[in-house]
Design a protein around this motif. Structure first.
Motif, PDB file in Angstrom:
ATOM      1  N   LYS A   1      -7.530   1.655   1.075  1.00  0.00           N
ATOM      2  CA  LYS A   1      -7.395   0.802   2.264  1.00  0.00           C
ATOM      3  C   LYS A   1      -7.688   1.556   3.553  1.00  0.00           C
ATOM      4  O   LYS A   1      -8.228   0.992   4.493  1.00  0.00           O
ATOM      5  CB  LYS A   1      -5.973   0.219   2.332  1.00  0.00           C
ATOM      6  CG  LYS A   1      -5.599  -0.642   1.147  1.00  0.00           C
ATOM      7  CD  LYS A   1      -6.400  -1.941   1.160  1.00  0.00           C
ATOM      8  CE  LYS A   1      -6.407  -2.581  -0.201  1.00  0.00           C
ATOM      9  NZ  LYS A   1      -7.406  -3.643  -0.320  1.00  0.00           N
ATOM     10  N   ASP A   2      -7.301   2.824   3.590  1.00  0.00           N
ATOM     11  CA  ASP A   2      -7.471   3.575   4.839  1.00  0.00           C
ATOM     12  C   ASP A   2      -7.456   5.078   4.545  1.00  0.00           C
ATOM     13  O   ASP A   2      -6.764   5.518   3.636  1.00  0.00           O
ATOM     14  CB  ASP A   2      -6.332   3.212   5.801  1.00  0.00           C
ATOM     15  CG  ASP A   2      -6.554   3.780   7.190  1.00  0.00           C
ATOM     16  OD1 ASP A   2      -7.715   3.812   7.635  1.00  0.00           O
ATOM     17  OD2 ASP A   2      -5.563   4.227   7.801  1.00  0.00           O
TER      18      ASP A   2
ATOM     19  N   GLU B   1      -4.453   5.638   2.173  1.00  0.00           N
ATOM     20  CA  GLU B   1      -3.637   4.466   1.855  1.00  0.00           C
ATOM     21  C   GLU B   1      -4.294   3.740   0.685  1.00  0.00           C
ATOM     22  O   GLU B   1      -5.492   3.454   0.739  1.00  0.00           O
ATOM     23  CB  GLU B   1      -3.576   3.547   3.071  1.00  0.00           C
ATOM     24  CG  GLU B   1      -2.357   2.674   3.086  1.00  0.00           C
ATOM     25  CD  GLU B   1      -2.279   1.859   4.368  1.00  0.00           C
ATOM     26  OE1 GLU B   1      -1.356   2.073   5.147  1.00  0.00           O
ATOM     27  OE2 GLU B   1      -3.157   1.017   4.578  1.00  0.00           O
TER      28      GLU B   1
ATOM     29  N   PRO C   1       0.828  -1.202   0.000  1.00  0.00           N
ATOM     30  CA  PRO C   1       0.000   0.000   0.000  1.00  0.00           C
ATOM     31  C   PRO C   1       0.866   1.257   0.000  1.00  0.00           C
ATOM     32  O   PRO C   1       1.920   1.284   0.622  1.00  0.00           O
ATOM     33  CB  PRO C   1      -0.798  -0.107   1.294  1.00  0.00           C
ATOM     34  CG  PRO C   1      -0.536  -1.444   1.857  1.00  0.00           C
ATOM     35  CD  PRO C   1       0.687  -1.995   1.209  1.00  0.00           C
ATOM     36  N   LYS C   2       0.408   2.264  -0.709  1.00  0.00           N
ATOM     37  CA  LYS C   2       1.127   3.540  -0.755  1.00  0.00           C
ATOM     38  C   LYS C   2       0.211   4.631  -0.229  1.00  0.00           C
ATOM     39  O   LYS C   2      -0.989   4.415  -0.098  1.00  0.00           O
ATOM     40  CB  LYS C   2       1.548   3.834  -2.200  1.00  0.00           C
ATOM     41  CG  LYS C   2       2.582   2.852  -2.724  1.00  0.00           C
ATOM     42  CD  LYS C   2       2.685   2.926  -4.240  1.00  0.00           C
ATOM     43  CE  LYS C   2       3.392   1.696  -4.769  1.00  0.00           C
ATOM     44  NZ  LYS C   2       3.223   1.546  -6.200  1.00  0.00           N
ATOM     45  N   GLN C   3       0.792   5.810   0.034  1.00  0.00           N
ATOM     46  CA  GLN C   3      -0.001   6.880   0.621  1.00  0.00           C
ATOM     47  C   GLN C   3      -0.235   8.037  -0.349  1.00  0.00           C
ATOM     48  O   GLN C   3       0.704   8.506  -0.987  1.00  0.00           O
ATOM     49  CB  GLN C   3       0.712   7.393   1.863  1.00  0.00           C
ATOM     50  CG  GLN C   3      -0.199   7.408   3.063  1.00  0.00           C
ATOM     51  CD  GLN C   3       0.559   7.724   4.330  1.00  0.00           C
ATOM     52  OE1 GLN C   3       1.576   8.409   4.309  1.00  0.00           O
ATOM     53  NE2 GLN C   3       0.053   7.233   5.444  1.00  0.00           N
TER      54      GLN C   3
END
Lengths: 11, 195
Positions: free
Chosen positions: B62-63, B75, B24-26
């Protein structure tokens, strides 16, 4: 490399 | 309400390790209200989190978190070549607007974000291919193989020549036919995905 995507929307 | 949305994404030039696990990346999200940097609103956060159809652009959220400084950090997971995403949102109101409509705001914000993603996708279809198109692409090798076997194994010379003609080929060689069908199917999937 950098890519750009843009948009405008209004009511 | 008026919205202006801009995405700035970077594509990794090193794609050799693209087949390794996806981490996952931000995504950093900056919000501006009437040209001034402001804390992102809960309505916009909700729109980002649950209204935008990220899967149509090959992305999964994801978030979602908000920092002390009012910046949202999302995320996400997506293609390995996609290195980073920065999103800037600008919201302003026309002076004649008397009533605030939250549902209207959500609709406009969602549409504007998706339009900006679409702008990116038109220019870089390989980076923003939808989840459903990726699923379809998985069937291409099998389908090409099956069709080309059917054509090349036929004893009807006229049929084989006619197939080669449709594909724009000089030969009725199995590998040539398979490669041509593969390219064409992938192109059709990409074209449909862009629409």
């Amino acid at each position: 490399s950098i890519k750009i995507g843009k948009a405008f929307s209004g009511s | 309400w008026f919205f202006e949305v801009c995405f700035a994404v970077t594509e990794s030039l090193n794609t050799t390790n693209s087949s390794t696990k996806i981490e996952p990346k931000q995504m950093k999200v900056l919000f501006f209200e009437d040209c001034v940097c402001a804390t992102i609103t809960s309505t916009i956060l909700q729109t980002l989190n649950s209204k935008v159809s990220w899967d149509r652009f090959g992305l999964s959220i994801k978030d979602v978190q908000v920092t002390d400084t009012g910046i949202a950090l999302i995320e996400w997971e997506g293609p390995a070549q996609l290195e980073s995403i920065l999103l800037v949102l600008h919201r302003y109101r026309s002076s004649q607007t008397m009533l605030q409509s939250w549902s209207r705001e959500t609709q406009l914000c969602k549409r504007c974000i998706e339009d900006a993603l679409n702008d990116l996708k038109q220019q870089n279809p390989h980076l923003f291919c939808s989840h459903s198109s990726k699923e379809l692409q998985r069937y291409v090798p099998d389908l090409s193989c099956c069709l080309s076997k059917l054509i090349s194994s036929s004893s009807d010379i006229e049929f084989k020549d006619s197939c080669a003609q449709i594909l724009g080929l000089q030969s009725t060689d199995y590998n040539d036919i398979r490669s041509s069908i593969t390219t064409r199917l992938l192109q059709v999937i990409e074209d449909l995905d862009k629409q």
